[in-house]
Design a protein around this motif. Structure first.
Motif, PDB file in Angstrom:
ATOM      1  N   ASN A   2      35.817  59.313  68.884  1.00  0.00           N
ATOM      2  CA  ASN A   2      37.212  59.091  69.259  1.00  0.00           C
ATOM      3  C   ASN A   2      37.874  58.129  68.283  1.00  0.00           C
ATOM      4  N   TYR A   3      39.140  58.362  68.048  1.00  0.00           N
ATOM      5  CA  TYR A   3      39.964  57.489  67.218  1.00  0.00           C
ATOM      6  C   TYR A   3      41.145  57.059  68.080  1.00  0.00           C
ATOM      7  N   TYR A   4      41.471  55.784  67.997  1.00  0.00           N
ATOM      8  CA  TYR A   4      42.494  55.202  68.856  1.00  0.00           C
ATOM      9  C   TYR A   4      43.692  54.730  68.041  1.00  0.00           C
ATOM     10  N   GLY A  19      48.243  49.904  65.235  1.00  0.00           N
ATOM     11  CA  GLY A  19      47.039  50.084  64.439  1.00  0.00           C
ATOM     12  C   GLY A  19      46.274  51.323  64.844  1.00  0.00           C
ATOM     13  N   VAL A  20      45.214  51.616  64.072  1.00  0.00           N
ATOM     14  CA  VAL A  20      44.327  52.741  64.349  1.00  0.00           C
ATOM     15  C   VAL A  20      42.893  52.275  64.124  1.00  0.00           C
ATOM     16  N   ARG A  26      35.754  46.853  69.713  1.00  0.00           N
ATOM     17  CA  ARG A  26      35.436  45.975  68.576  1.00  0.00           C
ATOM     18  C   ARG A  26      36.710  45.458  67.919  1.00  0.00           C
ATOM     19  N   ARG A  27      37.678  46.353  67.745  1.00  0.00           N
ATOM     20  CA  ARG A  27      38.921  45.962  67.074  1.00  0.00           C
ATOM     21  C   ARG A  27      39.684  44.930  67.896  1.00  0.00           C
ATOM     22  N   MET A  28      39.674  45.088  69.205  1.00  0.00           N
ATOM     23  CA  MET A  28      40.333  44.102  70.060  1.00  0.00           C
ATOM     24  C   MET A  28      39.630  42.744  69.955  1.00  0.00           C
ATOM     25  N   ALA A  34      40.910  36.338  66.122  1.00  0.00           N
ATOM     26  CA  ALA A  34      41.522  36.048  64.816  1.00  0.00           C
ATOM     27  C   ALA A  34      40.474  35.966  63.711  1.00  0.00           C
ATOM     28  N   LEU A  35      39.609  36.988  63.648  1.00  0.00           N
ATOM     29  CA  LEU A  35      38.540  36.981  62.647  1.00  0.00           C
ATOM     30  C   LEU A  35      39.090  37.021  61.229  1.00  0.00           C
TER      31      LEU A  35
END
Length: 96
Positions: A2-4, A19-20, A26-28, A34-35
């Motif tokens: 899946n792509y979000y 974003g995508v 993980r992205r959240m 604030a990595l």
């Protein structure tokens, strides 16, 4: 896979980010912690997940992200409000 395509907002809903990703959880985590300290989302404290959609087609996800980014703010707001009229943080809903 899946792509979000997702939209984040700051606490006062005055700034948004589109974003995508192929891993929304993980992205959240990356945004919320604030990595990338110099990123737009870190600088403006954009951590609230207010909208997301998914597809199994990476090209469709990228095209959709570009489409949404090209819209004016009013149209983006309407998209968010179709699924999240109160601009609630949807982060808890994606947790396993």
């Amino acid at each position: 896979m899946n792509y979000y395509v997702y939209i984040l907002s700051n606490a006062t809903n005055t700034t948004i980010y589109v974003g995508v990703t192929n891993n929304l959880l993980r992205r959240m985590y990356e945004h919320r912690n604030a990595l990338d300290a110099g990123s737009f989302t870190a600088r403006y404290r954009i951590h609230k997940l207010v909208y997301y959609e998914f597809t199994s087609d990476v090209y469709a996800a990228i095209a959709r992200e570009k489409q949404i980014k090209s819209w004016n703010r009013r149209r983006k707001n309407k998209l968010i409000e179709t699924k999240n009229p109160n601009w609630a943080d949807l982060y808890e809903s994606i947790l396993p």
